[in-house]
Motif scaffolding. Sequence first.
Motif, PDB file in Angstrom:
ATOM      1  N   SER A  21       0.819  -1.202   0.000  1.00  0.00           N
ATOM      2  CA  SER A  21       0.000   0.000   0.000  1.00  0.00           C
ATOM      3  C   SER A  21       0.853   1.253   0.000  1.00  0.00           C
ATOM      4  N   GLN A  22       2.151   1.124   0.108  1.00  0.00           N
ATOM      5  CA  GLN A  22       3.016   2.294   0.185  1.00  0.00           C
ATOM      6  C   GLN A  22       2.737   3.275  -0.940  1.00  0.00           C
ATOM      7  N   GLY A  23       2.622   2.800  -2.166  1.00  0.00           N
ATOM      8  CA  GLY A  23       2.429   3.714  -3.278  1.00  0.00           C
ATOM      9  C   GLY A  23       1.041   4.305  -3.317  1.00  0.00           C
ATOM     10  N   VAL A  24       0.028   3.460  -3.350  1.00  0.00           N
ATOM     11  CA  VAL A  24      -1.352   3.902  -3.535  1.00  0.00           C
ATOM     12  C   VAL A  24      -1.877   4.664  -2.328  1.00  0.00           C
ATOM     13  N   LEU A  25      -1.663   4.149  -1.141  1.00  0.00           N
ATOM     14  CA  LEU A  25      -2.243   4.747   0.058  1.00  0.00           C
ATOM     15  C   LEU A  25      -1.257   5.600   0.841  1.00  0.00           C
ATOM     16  N   ASP A  26      -0.084   5.822   0.294  1.00  0.00           N
ATOM     17  CA  ASP A  26       0.921   6.566   1.028  1.00  0.00           C
ATOM     18  C   ASP A  26       0.403   7.944   1.399  1.00  0.00           C
ATOM     19  N   GLY A  27       0.643   8.292   2.585  1.00  0.00           N
ATOM     20  CA  GLY A  27       0.294   9.585   3.128  1.00  0.00           C
ATOM     21  C   GLY A  27       0.921   9.667   4.498  1.00  0.00           C
ATOM     22  N   SER A  28       1.808   8.689   4.717  1.00  0.00           N
ATOM     23  CA  SER A  28       2.509   8.552   5.993  1.00  0.00           C
ATOM     24  C   SER A  28       1.508   8.579   7.131  1.00  0.00           C
ATOM     25  N   GLY A  29       1.783   9.338   8.171  1.00  0.00           N
ATOM     26  CA  GLY A  29       0.897   9.374   9.321  1.00  0.00           C
ATOM     27  C   GLY A  29      -0.218  10.382   9.185  1.00  0.00           C
ATOM     28  N   GLY A  30      -0.410  10.929   8.014  1.00  0.00           N
ATOM     29  CA  GLY A  30      -1.411  11.979   7.822  1.00  0.00           C
ATOM     30  C   GLY A  30      -2.832  11.471   7.740  1.00  0.00           C
ATOM     31  N   VAL A  31      -3.743  12.393   7.531  1.00  0.00           N
ATOM     32  CA  VAL A  31      -5.169  12.067   7.458  1.00  0.00           C
ATOM     33  C   VAL A  31      -5.651  11.907   6.018  1.00  0.00           C
ATOM     34  N   LEU A  32      -4.747  12.149   5.052  1.00  0.00           N
ATOM     35  CA  LEU A  32      -5.063  12.002   3.632  1.00  0.00           C
ATOM     36  C   LEU A  32      -4.009  11.127   2.966  1.00  0.00           C
ATOM     37  N   THR A  33      -4.414  10.411   1.913  1.00  0.00           N
ATOM     38  CA  THR A  33      -3.437   9.707   1.097  1.00  0.00           C
ATOM     39  C   THR A  33      -2.744  10.739   0.211  1.00  0.00           C
ATOM     40  N   ARG A  34      -1.735  10.318  -0.498  1.00  0.00           N
ATOM     41  CA  ARG A  34      -1.011  11.256  -1.383  1.00  0.00           C
ATOM     42  C   ARG A  34      -1.918  11.804  -2.476  1.00  0.00           C
ATOM     43  N   ASP A  35      -3.009  11.077  -2.784  1.00  0.00           N
ATOM     44  CA  ASP A  35      -3.963  11.521  -3.801  1.00  0.00           C
ATOM     45  C   ASP A  35      -5.153  12.269  -3.208  1.00  0.00           C
ATOM     46  N   GLY A  36      -5.074  12.608  -1.926  1.00  0.00           N
ATOM     47  CA  GLY A  36      -6.121  13.412  -1.299  1.00  0.00           C
ATOM     48  C   GLY A  36      -7.338  12.636  -0.845  1.00  0.00           C
ATOM     49  N   ILE A  37      -7.231  11.321  -0.734  1.00  0.00           N
ATOM     50  CA  ILE A  37      -8.357  10.512  -0.249  1.00  0.00           C
ATOM     51  C   ILE A  37      -8.337  10.533   1.271  1.00  0.00           C
ATOM     52  N   HIS A  38      -9.501  10.769   1.872  1.00  0.00           N
ATOM     53  CA  HIS A  38      -9.592  10.846   3.325  1.00  0.00           C
ATOM     54  C   HIS A  38      -9.403   9.472   3.948  1.00  0.00           C
ATOM     55  N   LYS A  39      -8.522   9.411   4.937  1.00  0.00           N
ATOM     56  CA  LYS A  39      -8.339   8.202   5.746  1.00  0.00           C
ATOM     57  C   LYS A  39      -9.335   8.238   6.903  1.00  0.00           C
ATOM     58  N   PRO A  40      -9.599   7.094   7.548  1.00  0.00           N
ATOM     59  CA  PRO A  40     -10.516   7.104   8.696  1.00  0.00           C
ATOM     60  C   PRO A  40     -10.131   8.106   9.781  1.00  0.00           C
ATOM     61  N   SER A  41      -8.850   8.360   9.980  1.00  0.00           N
ATOM     62  CA  SER A  41      -8.436   9.335  10.995  1.00  0.00           C
ATOM     63  C   SER A  41      -8.960  10.738  10.665  1.00  0.00           C
ATOM     64  N   TYR A  42      -9.083  11.056   9.379  1.00  0.00           N
ATOM     65  CA  TYR A  42      -9.665  12.337   8.976  1.00  0.00           C
ATOM     66  C   TYR A  42     -11.091  12.454   9.525  1.00  0.00           C
ATOM     67  N   TYR A  43     -11.862  11.370   9.354  1.00  0.00           N
ATOM     68  CA  TYR A  43     -13.247  11.396   9.809  1.00  0.00           C
ATOM     69  C   TYR A  43     -13.341  11.407  11.331  1.00  0.00           C
ATOM     70  N   ALA A  44     -12.395  10.773  12.015  1.00  0.00           N
ATOM     71  CA  ALA A  44     -12.389  10.831  13.477  1.00  0.00           C
ATOM     72  C   ALA A  44     -12.277  12.291  13.936  1.00  0.00           C
ATOM     73  N   PHE A  45     -11.359  13.039  13.341  1.00  0.00           N
ATOM     74  CA  PHE A  45     -11.222  14.467  13.679  1.00  0.00           C
ATOM     75  C   PHE A  45     -12.476  15.247  13.272  1.00  0.00           C
ATOM     76  N   SER A  46     -13.032  14.912  12.120  1.00  0.00           N
ATOM     77  CA  SER A  46     -14.240  15.586  11.651  1.00  0.00           C
ATOM     78  C   SER A  46     -15.405  15.357  12.618  1.00  0.00           C
ATOM     79  N   PHE A  47     -15.588  14.111  13.058  1.00  0.00           N
ATOM     80  CA  PHE A  47     -16.672  13.794  13.993  1.00  0.00           C
ATOM     81  C   PHE A  47     -16.472  14.541  15.312  1.00  0.00           C
ATOM     82  N   MET A  48     -15.235  14.590  15.791  1.00  0.00           N
ATOM     83  CA  MET A  48     -14.961  15.304  17.042  1.00  0.00           C
ATOM     84  C   MET A  48     -15.243  16.803  16.880  1.00  0.00           C
ATOM     85  N   GLY A  49     -14.994  17.327  15.702  1.00  0.00           N
ATOM     86  CA  GLY A  49     -15.243  18.739  15.449  1.00  0.00           C
ATOM     87  C   GLY A  49     -16.716  19.105  15.423  1.00  0.00           C
ATOM     88  N   ARG A  50     -17.589  18.126  15.313  1.00  0.00           N
ATOM     89  CA  ARG A  50     -19.032  18.372  15.287  1.00  0.00           C
ATOM     90  C   ARG A  50     -19.658  18.356  16.685  1.00  0.00           C
TER      91      ARG A  50
END
Length: 170
Positions: free
Chosen positions: A1-30
Motif C-alpha cells: 500500500s506504500q504507493g497507492v495509500l501513502d500519506g505517511s501518518g497523515g489524514v489524507l493519502t497522497r492523492d487526497g483521499i480521506h483516511k478514517p483518521s480524517y473522519y475521526a477528527f471531523s466527527f470530534m469537530g461536530r
Amino acid sequence: SQGVLDGSGGVLTRDGIHKPSYYAFSFMGRLGNRLVKQQENCLITSDGYQNYYIVCHNSKKLNFWYYMNADESIGLRHKEQLYENYEPVLLDITLDYMKNGSYRSHTRLVNEENGSVLDEWQRMGQPEELNREELDYLKRMSVPRVFVEFYNVADHRLTLYIRLEPNEIR
C-alpha cells in the motif's frame, strides 16, 4: 500500500483521499460545547438547545505482531492478527433529563465496510497502480455511511444500544 495509500501518518493519502483518521477528527469537530456525559468508548455533548452530539469508537490496540512485523510480512489481509482483540463492542448509553418528544438522529460511521480507504483498496484487489477512474472510485467509496433514525423520549430518558465493529467510529 506504500504507493497507492501513502500519506505517511497523515489524514489524507497522497492523492487526497480521506483516511478514517480524517473522519475521526471531523466527527470530534461536530461535538457541542457542553459536556453531557462521558463513558468508556463514548463522549456525549450538547449545544444547550436540546441538540445532542455523540461520538463513539471501538479503537483496537495494536499487539506485538504489529511492531515485530514492520515489513508487512503478515499481510494486510490478516490485519485482525495485529490487534490485541478484534471483537465488537456493545454500548448502552442512557441520557437523562431530556425533554420528552421525538428526536431525529443523524449518524455517520466509518468502519471496515464503510469509509475505510484501506479496506476498499483491498476489495479492489490491492492494485499497485491506480488510474484516474480507479482513484475517483476509491475517493467516492471512502466516505462515511450516513443513516437517519427517529427516537421517542418518554419519562425524560433515552437509552441507546450501539454495536461498534472493531476500529469503528461514529
